[in-house]
Design an enzyme around this catalytic site. Sequence first.
Site, PDB file in Angstrom:
ATOM      1  N   GLU A 257       0.890  -1.173   0.000  1.00 18.01           N
ATOM      2  CA  GLU A 257       0.000   0.000   0.000  1.00 18.01           C
ATOM      3  C   GLU A 257       0.914   1.205   0.000  1.00 18.01           C
ATOM      4  OE1 GLU A 257      -3.126  -0.068  -0.362  1.00 18.01           O
ATOM      5  OE2 GLU A 257      -3.828  -2.000   0.359  1.00 18.01           O
ATOM      6  N   GLU A 391       4.373  13.322  -4.710  1.00 18.90           N
ATOM      7  CA  GLU A 391       3.626  13.277  -3.450  1.00 18.90           C
ATOM      8  C   GLU A 391       4.327  14.182  -2.438  1.00 18.90           C
ATOM      9  OE1 GLU A 391       3.833   9.696  -0.996  1.00 18.90           O
ATOM     10  OE2 GLU A 391       1.651   9.768  -0.762  1.00 18.90           O
TER      11      GLU A 391
END
Length: 490
Positions: A257, A391
């Site tokens: 993840e 990000e």
Amino acid sequence: MNTRLETPPVTVGDQEMIVNGVGAQAVAGWIDVESPRDGSILGRVPRAGEVEVDDAVRAAAAAFPRWREKSARQRGDLLRQIADAVAPHVEEIARLSSAENGNALRTQTRGEAAFIVDAFRYFAGLAQEAKGETIPIRPDALDYSLRQPIGVVGAIVPWNAPLMLSAIKIAPALAMGNTMVLKVAEDAPFAVLKLARICQEFLPPGVLNVVTGYGKEAGEALTSHPGVGKLSFTGSTAVGRRVMEKASERLVPVSLELGGKSPQVVFPDADEDWVVSGVVSGMRFFRQGQSCTAGSRLFVHADIFESFTAKLVEQLSAFVVGDPLDEKTDMGTIVNRAQFEKVCDYIREGAAQPGARLLAGGVPDERADGYYLTPTVIADVEPSWRVAREEIFGPVVCVIPWTDEDEVVAMANDSHYGLAAFVWSKDLGKALRTAHRIEAGWVQVNQGGGQFLGQSYGGTKTSGLGREFSLEGMLESYTERKHISVSLSQ
Ligand code: NAD
């Protein structure tokens, strides 16, 4: 921004790891854990390396045969008892979590700690769902499949939502009969250790072991250990690649993840306050934007661009930024100095681009104790800029205008990430058409909430592999299928 602390200082002291049901230290000594509220040292945890990780994996391997032999119902009952025992400690765990990672108690950690109870109850109920199938191969044969536990799961979690992310690995892995070595993040070990100590009251020794320490030491020791049969990692894409590399050496299955740079698409009919509130929530401003699912690329239709961004700035100006433990606080602090500096660098770079408009927030003039930033909005961002592609993992939203549906879908998909997305429109045809075309594991329409139990949550592209939070995720991540083929003709 109020960075004066209104609540008393917190100290935790030295906390041991948990190996084979008891506290354990490390030969390399201890590492300090800082509170980002004020830069004080909260306490220390052991600096685990190969030796301690080996002890933990051996303990988990020794506990496996007896744990898998328990009936699914017995394992489910134990997980339910853990949930009941955690419930009275939710507030204490939430406070610990806020003190160590800077997330605000009222808007984040109280709910996150309560989620542990829900997660353990949910997977307790699913413990008996490891069902197989029968396959009609021949009239004189019986072929059936079993779902069996894998063995020792090596799990690694980050600091941004450590309670939720640990619970979502521990509960399903144990429900399926696996044992675990969990490596917690060096910035946020205490709240998970508290949870794990409660778990020890119900679990046989060695079923759940928790190691602390740095990624390059304890983390690598875990991903390299030959006794680990499955790796379940949540964290950055860069480290996820490294975990997969290590897994490939031994061909162990891996769930990842990873990071995200999620798009939010606002249609021209959505220039309304409730959409702005949803966008704020989708951007995870309440968690300083330190969320993998943060909708940090905000595509607003050109016809409503000025009006929508004005509403956004107005809502954000009411945000109370400050002491994570103060009930008045909406948004706490960035987790540590390195992350704070990184976010500030992105803001400086983005705001300095030709044509960029800094509508809210920015880099603070003077750094108070702690790492406080206010919600930052950069408008008229070009999709090719680094702030729009990478990000940031901070409270920074990049607003990009669009005019054409195909164009906005192309821009939304022009990312190597594919975790989450948000679409805002009352025209459900347009909204769903867009949702279907966006490349992401999870698209929300007209809502900006967090993950919920039962959804198969996970990313596409470099945002990850595999799914969590659901029955399917549990079965795929924590069981192996085996077929038994029997001749009935003898
Ligand atoms: P990180 O990848 O730096 O660290 C995560 C964990 O991995 C920590 O426990 C760390 O100690 C460990 N680690 C670091 N190097 C390692 C190595 N070489 N081998 C093994 N373990 C190692 O991430 P972070 O900065 O702690 O967390 C932020 C990242 O996590 C962001 O990219 C965010 O998007 C991602 N994240 C993803 C999800 C999701 O569900 N997809 C959820 C939360 C966070």
